[in-house]
Design a protein around this motif. Structure first.
Motif, PDB file in Angstrom:
ATOM      1  N   VAL A 185       0.561  -0.877   0.191  1.00 29.18           N
ATOM      2  CA  VAL A 185       0.170  -0.238   0.107  1.00 29.18           C
ATOM      3  C   VAL A 185       0.765   1.390   0.247  1.00 29.18           C
ATOM      4  N   ILE A 186       1.852   1.253   0.727  1.00 22.45           N
ATOM      5  CA  ILE A 186       2.809   2.685   0.498  1.00 22.45           C
ATOM      6  C   ILE A 186       3.871   3.026  -0.414  1.00 22.45           C
ATOM      7  N   ASP A 187       4.191   1.671  -0.713  1.00 21.59           N
ATOM      8  CA  ASP A 187       4.705   1.317  -1.715  1.00 21.59           C
ATOM      9  C   ASP A 187       4.246   1.803  -3.365  1.00 21.59           C
ATOM     10  N   ASP A 188       2.784   1.126  -3.160  1.00 20.37           N
ATOM     11  CA  ASP A 188       2.203   1.880  -4.549  1.00 20.37           C
ATOM     12  C   ASP A 188       1.678   3.632  -4.229  1.00 20.37           C
ATOM     13  N   ARG A 189       1.679   4.507  -2.882  1.00 19.76           N
ATOM     14  CA  ARG A 189       0.860   5.569  -2.545  1.00 19.76           C
ATOM     15  C   ARG A 189       2.565   5.968  -3.709  1.00 19.76           C
ATOM     16  N   LEU A 190       4.142   5.733  -2.879  1.00 19.93           N
ATOM     17  CA  LEU A 190       5.078   6.040  -3.527  1.00 19.93           C
ATOM     18  C   LEU A 190       5.078   6.344  -4.582  1.00 19.93           C
ATOM     19  N   ARG A 191       5.232   5.239  -5.718  1.00 20.97           N
ATOM     20  CA  ARG A 191       4.830   4.076  -7.565  1.00 20.97           C
ATOM     21  C   ARG A 191       4.121   5.648  -7.648  1.00 20.97           C
ATOM     22  N   GLU A 192       3.057   6.163  -7.100  1.00 20.84           N
ATOM     23  CA  GLU A 192       1.644   7.127  -7.927  1.00 20.84           C
ATOM     24  C   GLU A 192       2.406   8.094  -7.415  1.00 20.84           C
ATOM     25  N   LEU A 193       3.224   8.363  -6.889  1.00 22.18           N
ATOM     26  CA  LEU A 193       3.729  10.289  -5.984  1.00 22.18           C
ATOM     27  C   LEU A 193       4.397  10.106  -7.271  1.00 22.18           C
ATOM     28  N   LYS A 194       5.429   9.191  -7.275  1.00 18.97           N
ATOM     29  CA  LYS A 194       6.661   9.225  -7.899  1.00 18.97           C
ATOM     30  C   LYS A 194       5.466   9.553  -9.935  1.00 18.97           C
ATOM     31  N   ASP A 195       4.793   8.724 -10.423  1.00 21.42           N
ATOM     32  CA  ASP A 195       3.762   8.678 -11.723  1.00 21.42           C
ATOM     33  C   ASP A 195       3.540  10.120 -11.743  1.00 21.42           C
ATOM     34  N   ALA A 196       3.090  10.448 -10.391  1.00 16.71           N
ATOM     35  CA  ALA A 196       2.245  11.942 -10.591  1.00 16.71           C
ATOM     36  C   ALA A 196       3.737  12.756 -10.892  1.00 16.71           C
ATOM     37  N   ARG A 197       4.477  13.169 -10.205  1.00 15.83           N
ATOM     38  CA  ARG A 197       5.787  13.976 -10.356  1.00 15.83           C
ATOM     39  C   ARG A 197       5.952  13.740 -11.572  1.00 15.83           C
ATOM     40  N   ASP A 198       6.214  13.125 -12.509  1.00 12.91           N
ATOM     41  CA  ASP A 198       7.012  12.462 -14.016  1.00 12.91           C
ATOM     42  C   ASP A 198       5.833  13.101 -14.941  1.00 12.91           C
ATOM     43  N   GLY A 199       4.032  13.215 -14.161  1.00 12.22           N
ATOM     44  CA  GLY A 199       3.414  13.444 -15.585  1.00 12.22           C
ATOM     45  C   GLY A 199       3.190  15.619 -14.574  1.00 12.22           C
ATOM     46  N   LEU A 200       3.406  15.406 -13.623  1.00  9.26           N
ATOM     47  CA  LEU A 200       3.210  16.855 -13.490  1.00  9.26           C
ATOM     48  C   LEU A 200       4.784  17.863 -13.999  1.00  9.26           C
ATOM     49  N   ARG A 201       5.983  17.547 -14.222  1.00 10.72           N
ATOM     50  CA  ARG A 201       7.134  17.940 -14.859  1.00 10.72           C
ATOM     51  C   ARG A 201       6.804  17.732 -16.087  1.00 10.72           C
ATOM     52  N   SER A 202       5.920  16.726 -17.103  1.00 12.08           N
ATOM     53  CA  SER A 202       5.612  16.792 -18.509  1.00 12.08           C
ATOM     54  C   SER A 202       5.025  17.662 -19.143  1.00 12.08           C
ATOM     55  N   GLN A 203       3.518  18.306 -17.978  1.00  8.72           N
ATOM     56  CA  GLN A 203       2.156  19.193 -18.561  1.00  8.72           C
ATOM     57  C   GLN A 203       3.378  20.917 -18.269  1.00  8.72           C
ATOM     58  N   LEU A 204       3.946  20.638 -16.646  1.00  7.31           N
ATOM     59  CA  LEU A 204       4.587  22.210 -16.895  1.00  7.31           C
ATOM     60  C   LEU A 204       5.850  22.600 -17.436  1.00  7.31           C
ATOM     61  N   ALA A 205       6.454  21.295 -18.626  1.00  2.82           N
ATOM     62  CA  ALA A 205       7.774  21.477 -19.767  1.00  2.82           C
ATOM     63  C   ALA A 205       6.768  22.538 -20.510  1.00  2.82           C
ATOM     64  N   THR A 206       5.269  22.138 -20.658  1.00  2.57           N
ATOM     65  CA  THR A 206       4.258  23.308 -22.021  1.00  2.57           C
ATOM     66  C   THR A 206       4.003  24.378 -21.558  1.00  2.57           C
ATOM     67  N   VAL A 207       4.327  24.601 -20.739  1.00  3.62           N
ATOM     68  CA  VAL A 207       3.437  25.951 -19.605  1.00  3.62           C
ATOM     69  C   VAL A 207       5.151  27.128 -19.720  1.00  3.62           C
TER      70      VAL A 207
END
Length: 817
Positions: free
Chosen positions: A241-263
């Motif tokens: 459960v914890i590792d899934d949250r950490l993995r989701e956090l990392k995935d969210a960070r990667d997605g956030l970086r991709s989105q911010l790169a377009t701003v």
């Protein structure tokens, strides 16, 4: 099953001996206590931990099988009962294939467990669970006797005529004065699952076809490690459960970086830089989110900000200046044509001439060269000048007004230009056409230089400045819109960054918890392997002993039995050597060796000391076994029967023969199936007596004609002689050290009755021609006559008393045996 409380004591002892950190030990015990307490511990609170126990395992009554009665099930039509002795000992239930013997084994299993390995899933056998000839009264009744009880426990399963599945039957349990509708009331279900006192052909097949994890799961429960396994599963789930949250956090960070790169925003770019680090600085990200406005580091932003902030005079002011300039010019022009203007011009010349005379004195006029500049002239001229000046003031004022109007107009032109931003080139892409229009108007505006006429300046103020002002307003609006769009884009993504930041701050606690869980799991897995090995050792030793008895001539040497791994990598392993080469046993074993291995694996489990079931039902264990292994099986069963009630179902005559030859005490039941699934059971001592009893019974049956009875009686008598010879041949030759295979080949090579008798008498089947003479010499003429009578009567070519034939055959078999 080993007592769970004692297992907890082992855990406490090992935690102490391993000097485990308190935090890790607490987490292990919290996981042992349950999911709720583990959650409390992971939250940083104090869980309610278990304490060491001083209690031992509770005693269990020993259970024996009294009887199995079957009606309308599988191969049994009308009710038939297998009556057993509820005590340790060996019982064989023999019968040809299709006789219905295995139906009793399957019925006992189905009655006690509610399921049958053979009838499980979508097997073909499942379709034929009801008897074809008598399915209306489908019922199984099993009697179990516990130690020190008078009446057995009666377990009955009954099916209605409309039931189409073996799972649909109803169960009733009578235990003294107690009545139950469910076997669970007896408290046997866990033990039945753990120790399973049924070894079916399906179980043997599983050893060859089941996945390694399935075999692991079959044996693991006997070690009683479920609490540790459950604790590890809780820890594993919590970490997942914890590792899934950490993995989701990392995935969210990667997605956030991709989105911010377009701003297109400095703050977005800074956020991308921070988030790109392996461990982003949360404080830096927080400070970035707290910053207000946007810096002018971006040239385009700076240009747009300058343009948006530009302030220039309104068009009304330019129009007023143009009007004033026109008015001054008009007044000046009007006065230029008037006398006042001429007087003004004359006064200017006289003023210059007076200044010249004052400076040069008397002399000729420098202009006309004919007149004289003298003192009288000066006096006269000064008087005239005074009169002219009085008349030229209007002209001066008009001229001054025009000069002032021109100066103010040019100052306005310069100030409007200076109020506009300087370098707007970086904003070209951002603003597009509005900026291009502004530049064009600026170019035109700046084209009006210092040499421009009053009329040109007035026209620039009147028509050029409104165009410039409109172009500037459009460019300013475009710049403001562009800056606002950038700000809105950042604000939207800033909210996503803020959300991620909050999750990341919480994740720092998750990382710590994950590390704690890993430490607890690492210790728990190590401890479980050590405890598992210790608890498995006696079972592995017993399995090794059974294999050594069964292997006989096999060149596969087992090196114990292991339960390896955990979770999805668990397996039951059999290290072995073949002629000195290490391998895995199951990879090199023949089908007969795998059958023997199956017994070596399952018998220790079914006969574990902690099992309350002191009975064991084994169905068809001889299948595919070499003759030598059958002797080993007989000895293994005899050992088990000293402390267990062992019931073996077999169609193979080799096991009963080995039991008799090795003089093993056993009760043998023979199952016979008549027409329409009528099944009978009778005691069977040995094949010789069975054939003689059948022959005598038929010989004395007056309802059949003698011509019908004679060949059948003679056939039974002949079979009795052959069986007596076979037992004699095997006993003598096996005791001398010959192999089972060679003895069987020798018997199979004896083609007729004389050769079989010769093999028993002389050890040489080729001496069949000497048999009758030797029988006459050793036993008397009756013996040879009896042998001949068996052969002749089979073909219906002899006469004589059938009863005498049976008696003489009995004497002959006793002499040959």
């Amino acid at each position: 099953m080993p007592d769970q409380e004692s297992l907890l004591d082992l855990v406490f002892d090992k935690l102490a001996s391993d000097d485990v950190p308190a935090e890790t030990a607490g987490l292990v015990l919290a996981a042992y206590a349950g999911e709720e307490q583990l959650a409390v511990a992971l939250a940083g609170a104090e869980p309610d931990l278990p304490a060491p126990s001083e209690r031992g395992a509770l005693p269990r009554a020993s259970l024996f099988l009294d009887s199995v009665a079957v009606a309308g099930f599988r191969g049994v039509g009308g009710r038939a009962s297998l009556r057993l002795t509820g005590r340790p000992g060996l019982t064989l239930v023999v019968g040809r294939n299709g006789s219905g013997k295995s139906s009793f084994a399957e019925a006992a299993e189905l009655s006690l467990t509610g399921k049958s390995a053979r009838l499980s899933g979508q097997s073909i056998s499942r379709a034929g669970w009801r008897n074809l000839h008598d399915s209306s009264s489908c019922q199984i009744q099993v009697a179990i006797r516990a130690d020190n009880t008078v009446a057995p426990i009666q377990i009955t399963r009954t099916w209605r005529d409309t039931d189409t599945d073996p799972d649909q039957g109803t169960c009733s349990v009578i235990d003294g004065a107690n009545r139950y509708q469910d076997l669970a009331e007896l408290g046997w279900l866990d033990a039945l699952e753990t120790y399973r006192p049924f070894l079916s052909a399906h179980d043997f097949g599983r050893l060859m076809s089941a996945a390694p994890s399935e075999l692991f799961d079959t044996l693991a429960p006997i070690l009683g490690l479920e609490p540790i396994t459950a604790a590890d599963k809780r820890l594993m789930h919590a970490r997942k459960v914890i590792d899934d949250r950490l993995r989701e956090l990392k995935d969210a960070r990667d997605g956030l970086r991709s989105q911010l790169a377009t701003v297109d925003d400095d703050r977005a770019r800074k956020a991308v830089t921070i988030l790109a680090k392996r461990r982003p600085s949360l404080d830096e990200l927080d400070a970035l989110l707290a910053s207000t406005g946007e810096t002018a580091a971006d040239p385009a932003v700076a240009a747009c900000q300058r343009l948006a902030a530009a302030v220039v005079p309104g068009t009304a002011e330019a129009a007023a200046l143009a009007t004033a300039l026109d008015t001054a010019a008009h007044q000046s022009a009007a006065l230029t044509a008037s006398s006042s203007h001429a007087a003004h011009q004359v006064s200017q010349m006289l003023d210059i001439a007076l200044a010249f005379h004052a400076d040069q004195g008397d002399g000729p006029c420098p202009v006309c060269r004919t007149g004289e500049l003298t003192e009288p002239w000066r006096a006269q001229t000064a008087e005239m000048l005074a009169r002219l000046r009085a008349g030229s003031s209007d002209a001066r004022e008009a001229s001054t007004g025009l000069s002032r109007a021109i100066t103010e107009a040019r100052t306005f032109l310069d100030s409007a230009t200076r109020a506009l931003p300087g370098d707007l080139e970086p904003a070209t892409t951002a603003l597009g056409q509005p900026l291009a229009d502004l530049r064009e108007e600026l170019r035109k505006w700046r084209a009006t230089g210092q040499d421009a006429t009053q009329q040109q300046v007035a026209e620039q103020l009147r028509s050029g400045y409104p165009r410039l002002h409109a172009a500037l307003a459009a460019a300013r609006a475009a710049a403001a819109e562009w800056l606002q769009g950038r700000h809105d884009a950042w604000r939207e993504h800033a909210a996503a960054v803020q959300h991620w930041l909050g999750a990341a701050r919480r994740a720092s606690q998750d990382e710590s918890a994950s590390a704690r869980i890993k430490a607890a799991r690492d210790w728990l897995k190590s401890a479980a392997e050590e405890i598992r090995s210790a608890r498995l050792a006696p079972f592995a030793q017993r399995s090794q002993e059974i294999w050594e008895r069964l292997r006989q001539e096999s060149n596969v040497e087992l090196d114990g039995m292991r339960l390896d791994g955990s979770s999805t990598r668990r397996r039951l392993a059999f290290p072995a050597t073949v002629d000195g080469t290490a391998t895995q046993a199951m990879a090199v074993m023949s089908e007969g060796e795998l059958q023997a291995l199956g017994l070596a694996v399952f018998l220790p489990r079914a006969s574990a000391d902690d099992s309350p079931f002191r009975f064991l039902l084994i169905d068809d264990p001889v299948h595919s076994m070499d003759p030598s292994k059958v002797d080993g099986l007989a000895q293994v069963l005899a050992d088990l029967a000293r402390t267990r009630q062992v019931i073996v179902f077999t169609h193979d005559d080799r096991l009963p023969e080995a039991i008799r030859r090795l003089q093993i005490d056993a009760t043998i039941w023979e199952v016979m199936r008549r027409e329409r699934s009528i099944v009978e059971l009778r005691k069977n001592l040995d094949p010789v007596r069975r054939y003689l009893d059948d022959a005598r019974s038929l010989a004395m049956t007056a309802d059949l004609a003698e011509d019908v009875r004679r060949p059948v009686v003679a056939g039974f008598c002949r079979s009795a002689i052959e069986a007596a010879c076979h037992e004699h041949i095997r006993r003598v030759r096996l005791r001398s050290g010959e192999s089972h295979a060679s003895v069987d080949a020798l018997i199979d090579g004896a083609g007729n009755l004389n050769q079989i008798v010769a093999l028993a008498l002389f050890g040489d089947a080729s001496r069949g021609g000497e048999v009758l003479a030797v029988l006459n010499r050793r036993f008397g003429s009756w013996a040879a006559d009896a042998l001949n009578a068996c052969k002749d009567n089979v073909h219906g070519s002899a006469r004589g008393s059938l009863e005498s034939l049976v008696n003489d055959t009995k004497r002959l078999t006793g002499s040959l045996g």
